[in-house]
Enzyme design. Structure first.
Site, mmCIF file in Angstrom:
data_model
loop_
_atom_site.group_PDB
_atom_site.id
_atom_site.type_symbol
_atom_site.label_atom_id
_atom_site.label_comp_id
_atom_site.label_asym_id
_atom_site.label_seq_id
_atom_site.Cartn_x
_atom_site.Cartn_y
_atom_site.Cartn_z
ATOM 1 N NE ARG A 57 46.395 71.579 97.118
ATOM 2 C CZ ARG A 57 46.234 70.408 97.736
ATOM 3 N NH1 ARG A 57 45.653 69.390 97.123
ATOM 4 N NH2 ARG A 57 46.649 70.238 98.972
ATOM 5 C CG ASP B 142 42.937 63.996 105.581
ATOM 6 O OD1 ASP B 142 42.127 63.109 105.875
ATOM 7 O OD2 ASP B 142 43.854 63.832 104.763
ATOM 8 N NE ARG C 160 44.445 70.341 104.523
ATOM 9 C CZ ARG C 160 44.822 69.709 103.424
ATOM 10 N NH1 ARG C 160 44.281 68.547 103.114
ATOM 11 N NH2 ARG C 160 45.758 70.203 102.659
ATOM 12 C CG ASP D 75 59.300 60.623 98.927
ATOM 13 O OD1 ASP D 75 58.164 61.123 99.124
ATOM 14 O OD2 ASP D 75 59.625 60.082 97.859
ATOM 15 N N GLY E 191 52.569 66.830 104.789
ATOM 16 C CA GLY E 191 53.772 65.991 104.788
ATOM 17 C C GLY E 191 54.613 66.179 103.547
HETATM 18 P P1 AMP Z 1 46.504 62.340 101.026
HETATM 19 O O1 AMP Z 1 46.263 60.899 100.825
HETATM 20 O O2 AMP Z 1 47.129 63.033 99.857
HETATM 21 O O3 AMP Z 1 45.305 63.058 101.544
HETATM 22 O O4 AMP Z 1 47.629 62.455 102.149
HETATM 23 C C1 AMP Z 1 47.458 61.993 103.446
HETATM 24 C C2 AMP Z 1 48.622 62.415 104.286
HETATM 25 O O5 AMP Z 1 49.809 61.776 103.841
HETATM 26 C C3 AMP Z 1 48.904 63.904 104.285
HETATM 27 O O6 AMP Z 1 49.293 64.270 105.581
HETATM 28 C C4 AMP Z 1 50.054 64.015 103.318
HETATM 29 O O7 AMP Z 1 50.845 65.153 103.560
HETATM 30 C C5 AMP Z 1 50.824 62.748 103.594
HETATM 31 N N1 AMP Z 1 51.643 62.309 102.460
HETATM 32 C C6 AMP Z 1 51.232 61.817 101.271
HETATM 33 N N2 AMP Z 1 52.283 61.529 100.483
HETATM 34 C C7 AMP Z 1 53.399 61.854 101.176
HETATM 35 C C8 AMP Z 1 54.815 61.796 100.899
HETATM 36 N N3 AMP Z 1 55.294 61.337 99.746
HETATM 37 N N4 AMP Z 1 55.639 62.227 101.866
HETATM 38 C C9 AMP Z 1 55.194 62.682 103.035
HETATM 39 N N5 AMP Z 1 53.897 62.766 103.355
HETATM 40 C C10 AMP Z 1 52.997 62.352 102.449
HETATM 41 MG MG MG Z 2 45.036 65.084 101.396
#
Ligand code: AMP
Ligand code: MG
Length: 489
Positions: free
Chosen positions: A181, A257, A188, A130, A97
């Site tokens: 990264r 994930d 995953r 965002d 995202g």
């Molecule tokens: P995470 O908690 O980093 O594992 O993220 C979980 C999901 O939320 C993943 O699909 C990320 O890409 C999405 N995500 C986290 N932050 C954002 C953001 N600011 N905008 C869009 N997607 C996000």
């Molecule tokens: Mg993640």
């Protein structure tokens, strides 16, 4: 969609894009969204050497354009990857995202590395987000992933952080940033879950073949490849979580994930290091139930692996019941394997050479004491290695002294005291990223002062070696306030 290229020869990027050739439904062709005025904050020269990249012919402005994604290197094919995941036990469709994979860089040693920009703008998977990231969390990932690497723990790494020159709105207004990264891949458990959920066996086979080709080519010779991938992943993830337990790392968001098939630690959102030994340690503000507490990490690893096994069922055997039986048997081998490897790791931490029947109770008794008497996890092992970091009265405690006598007796079974010290020194870090030192460095970075981060990274680059005048980096912060971390920031 087109972006201007830059002269790749300057940096020596050597891109391939195998993931982008997989079925269209696995990904979306997505370019990083340009940012206003990128500024290079930090660049990882050690990692760049490993990747055979050369930054010496590029100006900081060039590098800022490169690592913000404003310019894409020749040969890059930028995509966002689809995946799903169990988040705190609930199945959700996710995907990159706020990240794009710009390509797979091949080093001179023929190693393949995913190069991903995190915080690179909206993608088709952004949902309500965002697509952006803030400077603090990206620098935090940089510090912690590099610390983990230097602690000899498999992990994704961080090549660069740039400020975007744009603000991101969270609880406060924060400076935006993008992290580059580097991972051996971003496949995953959730990638398999996404594809398996579509119940298209051909596509499942496609990700499966891709994965074993890329990570575990030896499995191609197996009689039952899917079962062997499951077994391999169990071993990899047990090794990983035992490494975390060894150094007191709490990942904090072990959703499926965030479990990489490569066996690398991935996703440095709310992770942190435990100071005082408490098995129930949780830092993440959203983990109210303690699902991902320190002591639950092995249990959750097994739970995630069971979700992975479910994805593989159609590939294990045409007879579903038989496939489930075979997979269950393998998943049920987790505890015994984990227990054995955990004991071995703890034996190493205590310098035990060989095994005796008393080892287990010696280990458990120490952990109980450390918990009851609120002892620091890292520094207690330092004390046992004769490194007096904390002149703590606790080490004079009678119960601890009695335990220490038993421990010494166990060690004396071995003739060579240098041998057990050497073993202990190889597994017990002398310095870890203390939460307050990480926060202090990040606060300064928010005010454009990077000195503290550079110093912290330097100290954390040799965590098993004695260093002069680093006591303030070794002591935990004594505070009544519980340290809290946050996801998705
Ligand atoms: P995470 O908690 O980093 O594992 O993220 C979980 C999901 O939320 C993943 O699909 C990320 O890409 C999405 N995500 C986290 N932050 C954002 C953001 N600011 N905008 C869009 N997607 C996000
Ligand atoms: Mg993640």
């Amino acid at each position: 969609m087109d972006k201007p290229n830059i002269n790749t020869n300057k940096i020596n990027w050597n891109f391939d894009n195998t993931y982008s050739k997989l079925p269209k439904s696995f990904l979306s062709e997505t370019l990083p969204v340009s940012v206003k005025s990128p500024q290079l904050i930090i660049l990882n020269h050690n990692l760049s050497k490993k990747l055979n990249l050369n930054f010496s012919d590029s100006s900081n402005e060039d590098l800022a354009q490169t690592f913000s994604g404003n310019l894409l290197p020749e040969g890059s094919k930028s995509i966002s990857q689809a995946y799903a995941g169990h988040q705190f036990g609930h199945f959700t469709m996710l995907g990159d995202g706020r990240a794009v994979l710009i390509g797979e860089h091949i080093s001179k040693k023929d190693e393949r590395f995913d190069i991903q920009f995190k915080g690179s703008g909206k993608t088709p998977f952004s949902r309500n987000g965002d697509g952006r990231a803030a400077l603090g969390p990206m620098l935090r990932e940089y510090i912690l992933s590099e610390a983990m690497y230097n602690l000899n723990i498999p992990t994704t790494r961080s090549l660069a952080v740039v400020k975007t020159g744009e603000n991101v709105i969270r609880e406060n207004i924060l400076p935006g940033a993008i992290l580059t990264r580097v991972a051996s891949s971003h496949i995953r458990v959730g990638t398999f879950q996404y594809i398996a959920a579509k119940q298209n066996k051909k596509e499942l086979k496609a990700i499966f073949d891709y994965t074993i080709n890329r990570h575990y080519p030896i499995i191609k010779q197996s009689k039952n490849q899917a079962l062997d991938l499951l077994k391999t992943l169990i071993d990899k993830q047990i090794d990983l979580v035992i490494n975390w337990m060894r150094i007191g790392f709490v990942h904090g968001v072990m959703n499926t994930d965030n479990m990489a098939i490569s066996g690398e630690t991935i996703d440095y959102g709310p992770c942190a290091f435990m100071d005082t030994y408490d098995p129930k340690t949780v830092f993440s503000s959203i983990d109210q139930m303690g699902r991902y507490a320190f002591c639950n990490q092995p249990i959750i690893t097994k739970w995630n692996l069971a979700r992975f096994a479910e994805c593989l069922i159609p590939l294990i055997d045409a007879n579903q019941n038989k496939a489930i039986g075979l997979a269950t048997e393998i998943i049920n081998s987790f505890e015994k394997k984990y227990e054995e490897k955990w004991l071995e790791m703890m034996r190493n931490k205590l310098g035990f050479i060989g095994t005796t029947e008393k080892d287990r109770s010696l280990i458990l008794d120490l952990l109980t004491l450390m918990h009851q008497k609120k002892m620091d996890y890292t520094n207690t092992f330092c004390h046992l290695m004769n490194l007096e970091i904390q002149k703590d009265i606790i080490y004079k405690d009678n119960d601890f002294q009695i335990w220490k006598k038993r421990w010494r007796e166990r060690l004396s079974a071995n003739q060579n005291p240098e041998e057990h010290m050497k073993l202990m020194r190889s597994v017990n870090p002398i310095v870890i990223p203390r939460n307050h030192k990480v926060e202090e460095a990040l606060n300064k970075a928010d005010h454009d002062n990077l000195e503290s981060i550079i110093k912290l990274l330097k100290i954390l680059s040799t965590p098993y070696t004695k260093q002069k005048d680093i006591i303030e980096y070794q002591l935990p912060l004594i505070s009544n306030k519980k340290y809290q971390t946050f996801c998705g920031t």
